[in-house]
Design a protein around this motif. Structure first.
Motif, PDB file in Angstrom:
ATOM      1  N   GLY A  61      35.849  53.070  24.352  1.00  0.00           N
ATOM      2  CA  GLY A  61      36.778  52.403  23.448  1.00  0.00           C
ATOM      3  C   GLY A  61      36.057  51.613  22.370  1.00  0.00           C
ATOM      4  O   GLY A  61      36.473  51.612  21.199  1.00  0.00           O
ATOM      5  N   ASN A  62      34.983  50.958  22.750  1.00  0.00           N
ATOM      6  CA  ASN A  62      34.200  50.183  21.788  1.00  0.00           C
ATOM      7  C   ASN A  62      33.603  51.103  20.720  1.00  0.00           C
ATOM      8  O   ASN A  62      33.620  50.787  19.536  1.00  0.00           O
ATOM      9  CB  ASN A  62      33.104  49.401  22.521  1.00  0.00           C
ATOM     10  CG  ASN A  62      32.553  48.232  21.717  1.00  0.00           C
ATOM     11  OD1 ASN A  62      32.565  48.223  20.494  1.00  0.00           O
ATOM     12  ND2 ASN A  62      32.061  47.240  22.434  1.00  0.00           N
ATOM     13  N   MET A  81      34.006  43.043  18.897  1.00  0.00           N
ATOM     14  CA  MET A  81      33.200  44.182  19.358  1.00  0.00           C
ATOM     15  C   MET A  81      31.994  43.704  20.161  1.00  0.00           C
ATOM     16  O   MET A  81      31.658  44.283  21.205  1.00  0.00           O
ATOM     17  CB  MET A  81      32.742  45.012  18.161  1.00  0.00           C
ATOM     18  CG  MET A  81      33.859  45.677  17.419  1.00  0.00           C
ATOM     19  SD  MET A  81      33.217  46.432  15.906  1.00  0.00           S
ATOM     20  CE  MET A  81      34.713  47.126  15.240  1.00  0.00           C
ATOM     21  N   TRP A  95      36.411  52.157  18.390  1.00  0.00           N
ATOM     22  CA  TRP A  95      36.764  51.008  17.559  1.00  0.00           C
ATOM     23  C   TRP A  95      35.771  50.865  16.408  1.00  0.00           C
ATOM     24  O   TRP A  95      36.140  50.688  15.254  1.00  0.00           O
ATOM     25  CB  TRP A  95      36.783  49.768  18.435  1.00  0.00           C
ATOM     26  CG  TRP A  95      37.270  48.497  17.801  1.00  0.00           C
ATOM     27  CD1 TRP A  95      37.906  48.340  16.604  1.00  0.00           C
ATOM     28  CD2 TRP A  95      37.163  47.195  18.372  1.00  0.00           C
ATOM     29  NE1 TRP A  95      38.194  47.011  16.398  1.00  0.00           N
ATOM     30  CE2 TRP A  95      37.754  46.283  17.473  1.00  0.00           C
ATOM     31  CE3 TRP A  95      36.634  46.701  19.568  1.00  0.00           C
ATOM     32  CZ2 TRP A  95      37.826  44.916  17.716  1.00  0.00           C
ATOM     33  CZ3 TRP A  95      36.718  45.341  19.809  1.00  0.00           C
ATOM     34  CH2 TRP A  95      37.302  44.461  18.897  1.00  0.00           C
ATOM     35  N   ARG A  96      34.486  50.973  16.731  1.00  0.00           N
ATOM     36  CA  ARG A  96      33.444  50.832  15.708  1.00  0.00           C
ATOM     37  C   ARG A  96      33.450  52.015  14.742  1.00  0.00           C
ATOM     38  O   ARG A  96      33.125  51.865  13.573  1.00  0.00           O
ATOM     39  CB  ARG A  96      32.068  50.726  16.372  1.00  0.00           C
ATOM     40  CG  ARG A  96      31.870  49.452  17.142  1.00  0.00           C
ATOM     41  CD  ARG A  96      30.640  49.550  18.033  1.00  0.00           C
ATOM     42  NE  ARG A  96      30.523  48.410  18.913  1.00  0.00           N
ATOM     43  CZ  ARG A  96      29.559  47.512  18.848  1.00  0.00           C
ATOM     44  NH1 ARG A  96      28.596  47.626  17.957  1.00  0.00           N
ATOM     45  NH2 ARG A  96      29.534  46.498  19.676  1.00  0.00           N
TER      46      ARG A  96
END
Length: 181
Positions: free
Chosen positions: A111-112, A130, A115-116
């Motif tokens: 997910g991170n 983050m 997101w990035r």
């Protein structure tokens, strides 16, 4: 004499896939995601300390991706090791918790990464949310690593039995070839 249930947890389900007796692949493979994710936190923090942080933010993003891929490979082999542990035992429960935490951490890192990667990817310093998700995921990974260590060092999962281990503690006879081993 060792309990037959604990002896079963020392043998691989598949030596070709999980590693031979006394030398499992899972502990070797986990070094990839651990190293990548630790380095990503370092890159995240460093992105706040330099004039042009984009390269560090982008590096952290790709280290996270590398860690996710490495974690999935390590998880497949670790799952085979879990199959070797007799269900209903304390070691099996610890193994399930270890696996669950690792899967949650891997999902958080996936997910991170997404997101990035959203939009045009990282452009400046890594945003606080983050970085926080990265750091919290790493702490949970540390807890899971503690449980993995308990499986190996306390319960002896996939570790050679004491009779086999004793071979390493036999002193060579005087005049014997000391290069072996």
């Amino acid at each position: 004499m060792a309990d037959p249930l604990s002896g079963r947890a020392k043998r691989p389900v598949s030596a070709a896939l999980a590693g031979p007796y006394g030398h499992p692949f899972h502990p070797i493979l986990v070094t990839v995601p651990i190293g990548a994710w630790v380095a990503s936190v370092v890159f995240d923090i460093a992105s706040h300390l330099v004039h042009d942080p984009a390269f560090l933010a982008q590096g952290a993003m790709w280290l996270i991706a590398l860690g996710v891929v490495g974690a999935l490979v390590a998880a497949m082999v670790g799952f085979l090791d879990l199959f070797a542990i007799p269900p209903g035992t304390r070691a099996f429960r610890v193994g399930l918790l270890h696996m669950t935490l690792n899967l949650l951490v891997t999902a958080a890192y996936a997910g991170n990464f997404l997101w990035r990667h959203a939009g045009h990817g990282p452009a400046g310093s890594v945003r606080a949310g983050m970085l926080t998700l990265n750091a919290v995921s790493l702490v949970v990974l540390g807890v899971s690593g503690y449980l993995g260590g308990k499986l190996a060092y306390r319960y002896g999962v996939r570790v050679a039995d004491e009779i086999t281990q004793a071979e390493g503690f036999v002193a060579p006879r005087p005049g014997a070839d000391r290069s072996a081993g």
